[in-house]
Write a protein that holds these residues in place. Structure first.
Motif, mmCIF file in Angstrom:
data_model
loop_
_atom_site.group_PDB
_atom_site.id
_atom_site.type_symbol
_atom_site.label_atom_id
_atom_site.label_comp_id
_atom_site.label_asym_id
_atom_site.label_seq_id
_atom_site.Cartn_x
_atom_site.Cartn_y
_atom_site.Cartn_z
ATOM 1 N N VAL A 1 85.725 72.129 44.960
ATOM 2 C CA VAL A 1 85.196 72.009 46.322
ATOM 3 C C VAL A 1 83.938 71.131 46.376
ATOM 4 C CG1 VAL A 1 86.119 74.293 46.893
ATOM 5 C CG2 VAL A 1 83.720 74.073 46.261
ATOM 6 N N HIS A 2 83.573 70.532 45.249
ATOM 7 C CA HIS A 2 82.360 69.708 45.190
ATOM 8 C C HIS A 2 81.116 70.505 45.556
ATOM 9 C CE1 HIS A 2 84.409 65.861 44.460
ATOM 10 N NE2 HIS A 2 85.403 66.480 45.077
ATOM 11 N N CYS A 3 80.992 71.677 44.939
ATOM 12 C CA CYS A 3 79.820 72.492 45.257
ATOM 13 C C CYS A 3 78.606 72.079 44.435
ATOM 14 C CB CYS A 3 80.124 73.965 45.058
ATOM 15 S SG CYS A 3 80.571 74.427 43.381
ATOM 16 N N GLY A 4 78.823 71.764 43.157
ATOM 17 C CA GLY A 4 77.693 71.356 42.329
ATOM 18 C C GLY A 4 77.209 72.407 41.350
ATOM 19 N N VAL A 5 77.828 73.584 41.361
ATOM 20 C CA VAL A 5 77.405 74.664 40.466
ATOM 21 C C VAL A 5 77.510 74.227 38.992
ATOM 22 C CG1 VAL A 5 77.989 77.008 39.685
ATOM 23 C CG2 VAL A 5 77.929 76.493 42.123
ATOM 24 N N CYS A 6 78.561 73.475 38.663
ATOM 25 C CA CYS A 6 78.742 72.998 37.281
ATOM 26 C C CYS A 6 77.624 72.042 36.874
ATOM 27 C CB CYS A 6 80.095 72.307 37.137
ATOM 28 S SG CYS A 6 80.356 71.025 38.379
ATOM 29 N N ALA B 1 77.136 65.018 32.551
ATOM 30 C CA ALA B 1 78.501 64.516 32.683
ATOM 31 C C ALA B 1 78.993 64.886 34.077
ATOM 32 C CB ALA B 1 79.395 65.119 31.610
ATOM 33 N N PHE B 2 78.712 66.116 34.499
ATOM 34 C CA PHE B 2 78.931 66.524 35.883
ATOM 35 C C PHE B 2 77.633 66.265 36.634
ATOM 36 C CE2 PHE B 2 82.616 69.496 35.071
ATOM 37 C CZ PHE B 2 83.410 69.014 36.106
ATOM 38 N N TYR B 3 77.690 65.464 37.661
ATOM 39 C CA TYR B 3 76.475 65.257 38.449
ATOM 40 C C TYR B 3 76.814 65.053 39.917
ATOM 41 C CZ TYR B 3 77.577 60.263 38.362
ATOM 42 O OH TYR B 3 78.191 59.053 38.515
ATOM 43 N N VAL C 1 80.931 78.625 34.486
ATOM 44 C CA VAL C 1 80.266 78.887 35.771
ATOM 45 C C VAL C 1 81.061 78.474 37.002
ATOM 46 C CG1 VAL C 1 77.952 78.720 34.794
ATOM 47 C CG2 VAL C 1 78.987 76.709 35.866
ATOM 48 N N CYS C 2 82.067 77.625 36.865
ATOM 49 C CA CYS C 2 82.745 77.141 38.070
ATOM 50 C C CYS C 2 83.281 78.326 38.877
ATOM 51 C CB CYS C 2 83.886 76.182 37.736
ATOM 52 S SG CYS C 2 84.822 75.745 39.221
ATOM 53 N N PRO C 3 82.789 78.523 40.088
ATOM 54 C CA PRO C 3 83.171 79.712 40.869
ATOM 55 C C PRO C 3 84.620 79.670 41.352
ATOM 56 C CG PRO C 3 81.188 78.665 41.767
ATOM 57 C CD PRO C 3 81.789 77.704 40.802
ATOM 58 N N TYR C 4 85.230 78.467 41.315
ATOM 59 C CA TYR C 4 86.557 78.316 41.909
ATOM 60 C C TYR C 4 87.635 78.046 40.880
ATOM 61 C CZ TYR C 4 83.337 78.028 45.743
ATOM 62 O OH TYR C 4 82.324 78.306 46.613
ATOM 63 N N ASN C 5 87.303 78.313 39.606
ATOM 64 C CA ASN C 5 88.304 78.174 38.557
ATOM 65 C C ASN C 5 88.907 76.768 38.523
ATOM 66 O OD1 ASN C 5 89.542 79.410 36.503
ATOM 67 N ND2 ASN C 5 90.590 80.962 37.734
ATOM 68 N N ALA C 6 88.087 75.776 38.795
ATOM 69 C CA ALA C 6 88.612 74.415 38.933
ATOM 70 C C ALA C 6 88.534 73.623 37.631
ATOM 71 C CB ALA C 6 87.854 73.678 40.035
ATOM 72 N N ILE C 7 87.940 74.217 36.589
ATOM 73 C CA ILE C 7 87.810 73.474 35.336
ATOM 74 C C ILE C 7 88.728 74.096 34.289
ATOM 75 C CG2 ILE C 7 86.231 72.695 33.527
ATOM 76 C CD1 ILE C 7 84.009 72.843 35.678
ATOM 77 N N GLU C 8 89.540 73.242 33.673
ATOM 78 C CA GLU C 8 90.496 73.730 32.684
ATOM 79 C C GLU C 8 90.295 72.956 31.395
ATOM 80 O OE1 GLU C 8 93.949 72.786 34.919
ATOM 81 O OE2 GLU C 8 93.402 74.211 36.494
HETATM 82 S S1 SF4 Z 1 84.205 71.774 39.239
HETATM 83 FE FE1 SF4 Z 1 83.824 73.814 40.046
HETATM 84 S S2 SF4 Z 1 81.598 74.073 39.941
HETATM 85 FE FE2 SF4 Z 1 82.015 71.890 39.710
HETATM 86 S S3 SF4 Z 1 81.860 71.056 41.779
HETATM 87 FE FE3 SF4 Z 1 84.029 71.534 41.429
HETATM 88 S S4 SF4 Z 1 84.266 73.605 42.233
HETATM 89 FE FE4 SF4 Z 1 82.068 73.286 41.979
#
Ligand code: SF4
Ligand code: SF4
Lengths: 140, 398
Positions: free
Chosen positions: A88-93, A101-103, A127-134
């Motif tokens: 969702v492009h939240c930025g928590v990562c 690498a994530f910015y 930490v990704c709240p939406y389980n978007a990283i595998e």
């Molecule tokens: S990968 Fe996860 S934590 Fe990072 S921006 Fe996307 S949803 Fe947020």
């Protein structure tokens, strides 16, 4: 120092009866974890995916031993992948990524992943709240 | 210059309404000036997309045969509230699954809970149900095990008691240990600052005095249509404001409601917050009708005009001390680095500005295509002079 490496072993049917992995433990003091084991339908080749851990020298000797036996080895690299449908492009990562690498790209605020900077620490995955990283395993 | 909601709705009907998002309007005003732009613009749309813990959904499962007055129930292993009529239930967004080890191995990962259950329900997935009852003469059934989808049940509506915070804290950590909070991971010695607001796109920052947003206002909720139904819990309109009348802290909140059956899972996302728990990330968009130049002026607010309080989540937040370390504007927060005293601190968002923008755009497109009409509030929300205040626990501790 102990290191671990994921590896794919492919070996001919003639070797399937041999306690190859057992020898690795006994002779070279290498610990293992079986991630996947398979025999092809026509019995032409056996496939084993292992996580091996030991010292650099013991791993090297172990690989030499395997090659001598006729086992083909391929190292697996472990890459994090972002599932674009879930992100969702939240930025928590980005807050936990040690290498940026994530910015977050300001001012549009898209979260960008620069794979070249990633060291595979997996902090973002936790930490990704939406389980978007595998994690994907690619053969090197 | 002034316009009525009826006039604006008439233009929407004719496909002639002029609509901009609260982000786009900033450039429009830069080019054309406030006065000219105010005359031309009919609606400004806003949006926000972040974890909103005070969320949940009421369901009515339909009566079983024989009848049952459910007294305890679990949906996908998440306990739901049953202290209401027979087969009515309430799913709370922050409820974790029965056997979750929570924070016993800190930080817990909280893989599934009420928020995820709501997302799965909206996605049309099959939900496992287990329910118990003590049994009565007219409701004899004592046990129910089965499954259902959202289409099998009578009612499902989202009812969130506190969403859409007008503004929010920026979290830092002054301690020597890493903190896992609902505002993300906070590194020791103020190693980062995390913020959680759509800033210039945020609904209640574009109508800070609740002149057009009130009880009964029709909104974008979870990808469908919903309504503002009450001031949210902890509504605190009397807090400090800056010279433009914009709240400098949490301030206003909204209770919102809408039919879950027409919402979209992409705008209601189950959320797992490391070390904290589960939540529901809710997409909300509110249209601001430009009824006069004053309200237009307020929708032109920019990130640089909005201040947020920086709060220490190691000490002051848990202890409810009320102390703030400093104030900072959203333009600086979004730049990626701020300064507190001499210290440079990298900043990170928790809510998604990208999705907030998408919501404001969707709402804009609904209005432009005559699919969404504006409403008059049926009653006003308590405003800054109402005397309504956020209280600490006022009861007795023992
Ligand atoms: S990968 Fe996860 S934590 Fe990072 S921006 Fe996307 S949803 Fe947020
Ligand atoms: S694995 Fe580590 S370095 Fe790579 S993106 Fe995630 S947090 Fe950054």
């Amino acid at each position: 120092m102990s290191v671990s490496q994921k590896v794919v072993l492919r070996y001919p049917p003639s070797l399937t009866e041999k306690p190859v992995v057992y020898e690795l433990v006994k002779k070279y003091n290498i610990m293992f974890n079986i991630l996947k084991a398979r025999f092809s339908a026509d019995d032409k080749e056996g496939l084993l995916v292992l996580e091996l851990s030991g010292t650099n020298t013991s791993l090297k000797k172990g690989f030499d031993y395997l090659h001598k036996l006729g086992v083909k080895t391929e190292l697996l690299s472990q890459d994090i992948v972002r599932n674009e449908n879930k992100c969702v492009h939240c930025g928590v990562c980005s807050a936990v990524c040690p290498t940026n690498a994530f910015y977050v790209k300001s001012p549009e605020m898209y979260v960008t992943l620069e794979m070249a900077r990633c060291i595979g620490c997996e902090e973002c995955l936790k930490v990704c709240p939406y389980n978007a990283i595998e994690i994907s395993f690619d053969i090197k | 210059m002034s316009k009525t909601i009826e006039e604006i709705n008439e233009k929407i009907k004719q496909g002639k309404a002029v609509v901009f998002t609260a982000e786009e309007i900033i450039d429009v005003v830069k080019k054309e000036g406030i006065k000219t732009a105010a005359k031309k613009v009919d609606v400004v749309t806003t949006g926000t997309f972040g974890p909103m813990c005070s969320s949940g959904a009421f369901l009515n499962l339909g009566h079983t045969k024989p009848r049952m007055r459910i007294s305890k129930a679990w949906l996908n292993d998440v306990e739901v509230f049953c202290g209401i009529a027979a087969v009515d239930l309430y799913i709370g967004a922050t409820q974790i699954t029965q056997n979750d080890s929570a924070n016993s191995l800190h930080p817990g990962s909280f893989q599934y809970g009420g928020g995820h259950l709501i997302e799965d329900l909206v996605a049309g997935k099959r939900i496992k149900v287990k329910a118990l009852s003590y049994g009565t003469q007219e409701y004899p059934r004592k046990e129910l095990t089965g499954s259902f989808t959202i289409n099998d049940i009578n009612d499902a509506f989202l009812f969130n008691p506190r969403n859409c915070y007008q503004n929010y804290n920026v979290a830092v950590n002054t301690s020597k240990e890493k903190l896992y909070t609902y505002l993300g991971v906070l590194k020791p010695d103020m190693g980062n600052a995390n913020y959680c607001s759509a800033g210039q796109l945020s609904p209640l920052l574009n109508d800070p005095d609740f002149r057009t947003i009130g009880i009964g206002t029709r909104i974008f909720l979870g990808g469908g249509i919903g309504y503002v139904v009450w001031p949210g819990t902890q509504h605190n309109p009397g807090g400090l404001r800056n010279e433009k009348g914009v709240p400098r802290s949490g301030a206003g909140t909204l209770a919102v409601l809408g039919d879950l059956k027409q919402m979209k899972p992409q705008w209601l996302r189950g959320t797992s917050v490391l070390g904290y728990g589960v939540s529901l990330t809710v997409g909300i968009g509110i249209p601001i009708p430009i009824i006069d130049e004053d309200i237009f002026r307020q929708t032109c607010i920019t990130d640089a005009d909005i201040l947020a309080p920086i709060v220490d989540y190691a000490l002051d937040y848990p202890e409810l001390s009320g102390r703030i370390l400093a104030e900072i504007d959203y333009a600086s927060l979004k730049s990626g680095v701020i300064k507190i005293g001499r210290k440079k601190i990298p900043t990170f968002p928790i809510s998604s500005y990208v999705k907030a923008r998408e919501i404001a755009q969707s709402l804009k497109s609904w209005i432009e295509h005559g699919k969404f009409f504006l409403t008059h509030p049926s009653a006003a929300l308590p405003g800054k002079d109402s005397g309504v205040k956020f209280k600490r626990f006022g009861g007795k501790y023992r």
